[in-house]
Design a protein around this motif. Sequence first.
Motif, short mmCIF file in Angstrom:
data_model
loop_
_atom_site.label_atom_id
_atom_site.label_comp_id
_atom_site.label_asym_id
_atom_site.label_seq_id
_atom_site.Cartn_x
_atom_site.Cartn_y
_atom_site.Cartn_z
N GLY A 37 0.82 -1.21 0.00
CA GLY A 37 0.00 0.00 0.00
C GLY A 37 0.85 1.25 0.00
O GLY A 37 2.07 1.22 0.21
N GLN A 38 0.18 2.37 -0.29
CA GLN A 38 0.86 3.66 -0.34
C GLN A 38 0.13 4.64 0.56
O GLN A 38 -1.06 4.52 0.78
CB GLN A 38 0.84 4.20 -1.77
CG GLN A 38 1.99 3.69 -2.61
CD GLN A 38 1.77 4.00 -4.06
OE1 GLN A 38 1.38 3.13 -4.81
NE2 GLN A 38 2.02 5.24 -4.45
N GLU A 39 0.88 5.61 1.02
CA GLU A 39 0.28 6.60 1.92
C GLU A 39 0.66 8.00 1.47
O GLU A 39 1.66 8.20 0.79
CB GLU A 39 0.78 6.38 3.35
CG GLU A 39 0.18 5.16 4.01
CD GLU A 39 0.88 4.79 5.29
OE1 GLU A 39 1.97 5.37 5.57
OE2 GLU A 39 0.37 3.93 6.00
N ASN A 40 -0.16 8.93 1.91
CA ASN A 40 0.17 10.32 1.64
C ASN A 40 1.21 10.80 2.64
O ASN A 40 1.38 10.21 3.70
CB ASN A 40 -1.10 11.18 1.73
CG ASN A 40 -2.06 10.81 0.63
OD1 ASN A 40 -2.86 9.90 0.78
ND2 ASN A 40 -1.95 11.49 -0.49
N ALA A 41 1.88 11.85 2.28
CA ALA A 41 2.89 12.41 3.18
C ALA A 41 2.70 13.92 3.20
O ALA A 41 3.12 14.62 2.29
CB ALA A 41 4.29 12.05 2.68
N PHE A 42 1.99 14.39 4.22
CA PHE A 42 1.68 15.82 4.28
C PHE A 42 2.44 16.52 5.40
O PHE A 42 1.96 17.49 5.97
CB PHE A 42 0.18 16.03 4.44
CG PHE A 42 -0.60 15.64 3.21
CD1 PHE A 42 -0.31 16.23 1.98
CD2 PHE A 42 -1.59 14.68 3.28
CE1 PHE A 42 -1.02 15.86 0.85
CE2 PHE A 42 -2.31 14.32 2.15
CZ PHE A 42 -2.02 14.91 0.94
N GLY A 43 3.63 16.00 5.74
CA GLY A 43 4.44 16.62 6.77
C GLY A 43 4.82 18.06 6.43
O GLY A 43 5.08 18.86 7.30
N TRP A 44 4.80 18.39 5.17
CA TRP A 44 5.20 19.73 4.73
C TRP A 44 4.05 20.74 4.81
O TRP A 44 4.24 21.92 4.54
CB TRP A 44 5.76 19.68 3.32
CG TRP A 44 4.77 19.10 2.31
CD1 TRP A 44 4.47 17.79 2.12
CD2 TRP A 44 3.96 19.83 1.41
NE1 TRP A 44 3.51 17.65 1.15
CE2 TRP A 44 3.19 18.90 0.69
CE3 TRP A 44 3.81 21.21 1.13
CZ2 TRP A 44 2.27 19.27 -0.29
CZ3 TRP A 44 2.90 21.58 0.15
CH2 TRP A 44 2.14 20.60 -0.55
N ILE A 45 2.86 20.26 5.17
CA ILE A 45 1.73 21.20 5.29
C ILE A 45 1.53 21.52 6.77
O ILE A 45 1.24 20.63 7.57
CB ILE A 45 0.44 20.60 4.69
CG1 ILE A 45 0.64 20.32 3.20
CG2 ILE A 45 -0.74 21.53 4.92
CD1 ILE A 45 -0.57 19.79 2.49
N GLU A 46 1.69 22.77 7.11
CA GLU A 46 1.51 23.18 8.50
C GLU A 46 0.04 23.03 8.89
O GLU A 46 -0.85 23.25 8.07
CB GLU A 46 1.94 24.64 8.71
CG GLU A 46 3.42 24.87 8.52
CD GLU A 46 3.84 24.98 7.06
OE1 GLU A 46 2.98 24.82 6.17
OE2 GLU A 46 5.04 25.20 6.80
N ARG A 47 -0.19 22.67 10.15
CA ARG A 47 -1.58 22.43 10.57
C ARG A 47 -2.21 23.67 11.18
O ARG A 47 -3.31 23.62 11.69
CB ARG A 47 -1.63 21.26 11.56
CG ARG A 47 -1.03 19.97 11.01
CD ARG A 47 -1.72 19.56 9.71
NE ARG A 47 -0.87 18.74 8.85
CZ ARG A 47 -0.99 17.44 8.69
NH1 ARG A 47 -1.92 16.79 9.33
NH2 ARG A 47 -0.19 16.80 7.88
#
Lengths: 351, 598
Positions: free
Chosen positions: B356-366
């Motif tokens: 499987g694959q996952e998204n990687a949104f570590g670069w988007i500030e919350r």
Amino acid sequence: MTHIAKPRLHHPSLTRNAVGFTRRDYEGPVSTLCAGCGHDSISAAIVQACFEQDIEPHRVAKLSGIGCSSKTPTYFLGASHGFNTVHGRMPSVLTGAALANRELIYLGVSGDGDSASIGLGQFAHIMRRGVNMTYIVMNNGVYGLTKGQFSATADRGSVAKRGAVNVESGIDLASLAILMGASFVARSFSGDKAQLVPLIKAAISHPGPAILDVVSPCVAFNNHKGSTRSYDHVREHNAALNRLDVFSPAEPVSVDYAPGTEVRIEQPNGTVLLLHKLAEDYDPSDKAGALAHIQARETAGMVTTGLLYLDPGRRDLHGRLNTVAAPLARLDETALCPGAAALAAINDALR
Amino acid sequence: MRTTDISDPDHFLKVVDCQWACPAFTPVPEYIRLIAHGRHADAYMINWRSNVFPGILGRTCDRPCEPACRRARVEDENLTGGRTEPVAICRLKRVAADNKDDVGDRLPRAPAANGRRVACVGAGPASLTVARDLAVAGYAVTLLDPDPRGGGLIRTQIPRFRLPEEVIDEEVAYITGIGNITIENRRVASLAGLIAEGWDAIFVGSGAPKGRDLDIPGRKAGGANIHVGIDWLASVSFGHVGRIGRRVIVLGGGNTAMDCCRTARRLGGTDVRVVVRSGFEEMKASPWEKEDAIAEGIPILNWHEPKSFVVEDGRLTGMTFRIVRAETDAAGRRRLVATGEPDAFIACDDVLVAVGQENAFGWIERNIGLLFDPRDMPRVDPATMQSSLASVFFGGDAAFGPKNIIWAVAHGHAAAISIDRYLSGEDITVRPAPGVTVVSQKMGIHEWSYDNDVSLETRQRVPHLMLERALADVGAEVELGFDARLAWREAQRCLNCDIQTVFTPPLCIECDACVDICPMDCITFTANGEEADLRRRLKAPALNLEQALYVADGLDTGRVMVKDEDVCLHCGLCAERCPTGAWDMRKYFIEVAQAGKP
């Protein structure tokens, strides 16, 4: 004409009947008649009736004369026997065939020109002789192949496409058939398959001369205002006498009418006809009453349809001539040439 | 039932099953006819306008069109070689791409810049689609990607033996050649920072770049020989990896697993096997990808759940698996339970993890107002692709998790429309209507401007490269594509579902000619009723509820014409046998709206 063959692909739910055929197996090549011709609808009704009756196509002989209607046997029952006769002579060729082989189911297809003009005598005599057949007249009131002149069945007063008014009286083939001794007489309309298909099934199961006079509009030459054979006119003036349900010997007979309104008729081959009356006072077994009723309605401008007359008791040609049951082609030499002793016995009987 | 409103483009669009199933609504029958005529460049351009990457998709598309194809519903195995199969739509698309002449002068050129600047994060199929649509409308689009060649996962994850690099280069160049499009060699580390750069709008098409790992005993100890599938494929693609052990286990049942096992087979893996938790049918991989893997001598083991990596003397020697079966509990949930059989051990030198694959949104500030849902996915409107920040749009795998290329293209088109409307101050929830071109096909009494004769040909097989040669070279394309003869025969199988049967009640005289001739028993004239009742009363029952009934009233007898659109062959015989022209065959060429109308 249509250039492509009807695709052989079919609806996924297409079923097979008791003898293993689908409805599509009873079709023929695509019709070359004018688009919208009532005859094509009658062909489709014949296909449907034969499929529902579990008839094996090779047991049917279809004979016809000359004309648009007589072309139609090419377009249904592609796996059956066929014969195109001389104009108006289908009945005599069919009589000969029926005498030679009584095991086949005979379907005579003709038109108003072929049956009511050039072949009127043949028509009358095959009814009188009681040949076991189904005689379907595709009746459009015009000579379509010669561009729309009135035929002998055209109603007096009806107007041709070019404006001419018919001054002759029309021949009513159904009434004529009753008079001439047909034992099953019905009339229907190509645009009403719910009525037509059961009538064809009943006619095929009838052991004697069965005639079906089917009003079949000629879209090219007789479907205009003033015509009495147009789709609109027939729909507006259709006086249906009854509704027929036909059950094959294997089928359970189910009734969905109020009790007491239907007549149950059992054919010798086990087929059950269930006749649901629409006209209260009409009795299809009363020859004189039937003729009078048809005439009265015709005078009022109406077209009586449904099962007009049925005589279940009449014997057919073979019964009266006491002919041999086996097809003549299957008789061997000893049966065909019984010898001098048998000839002497016959001669003695005549002395 | 109410009479059908055929002025609503959706009625006839839905009849074209393939087009309706295509996320980008590619007008499939139209381009298949053009291929049959040898007009490959015309066929290519129809594809290019809709799905942007015909050469790429003609080799790699997940083909949602094919399971939808009517052909599979109407074939009779007694007539079509024992099989009922859809038209090979995907591989016909490739025929157009491979055989076209130069299309350079047909491609659009960017007009004078309108002064608006749009940034796309990532240069994969979604971002490239946004760029193409917006550049044609006058926007300046900048794609930000660490790989400036463009293509995203198309370039890194799809093995060369399925998709040659030249095809990617060609189709990326068609887009960048429009003008006003720049691909910047840059990894975006902060969305807040990107917003601060003052772009008029931002499109996030960063994909789902992280391969899921498998945290079971031995993972760390055997790490040197355990590889995450998509990373490994990318390394192969970049030329960093050229060998693998002789015995390889591939974990996972999706298309990535199939790419991994087939790649391993070409890099020295002589004993490669795919091991999957689920059954064969439930595997996510497309059936043809499974077939291709099996044909290359790769066994697929089902119902094996990974239990541990076995490491001896610091070296991976194999894996143990628990044998499972599927069970449905009282709540209807399906889960895997142990059968109780002894665990299986499979020896191996390397393991590829493709689970499987996952998204990687570590670069988007919350904390910048961009909302995420509980599964840590951004909140994105599925119609407009807009996030909770008005100027930020998402598409492709970044929007709703891993899907496939054709969905990324569809998202790109939708996002481009939204961005264009947003920057023009228009309501982005109002979506532009599709363009509909209707042309009667009647040329004479019985002449039609399309080939209405229905072919009984079976689905043509795509020729493959000889197995020995394919396995010897990781860069050798396996599928050779249809040649002209095969392509023509396959194109003949298309039923032309976009040539619609259009009924005009006032002309009808109710002669039944259409009812009698219809090979599929589609047409019925009957008393009106409720839909469920009508569906049962037709000449042949209309049991496929996904397909609409076409109902028309206004007949003299008061009945209605009901046509079941489900299995119509579009042979046109109803129109051919109609004496009054109440039936006509009309081509509905429907193109969904795009921002720049390229």
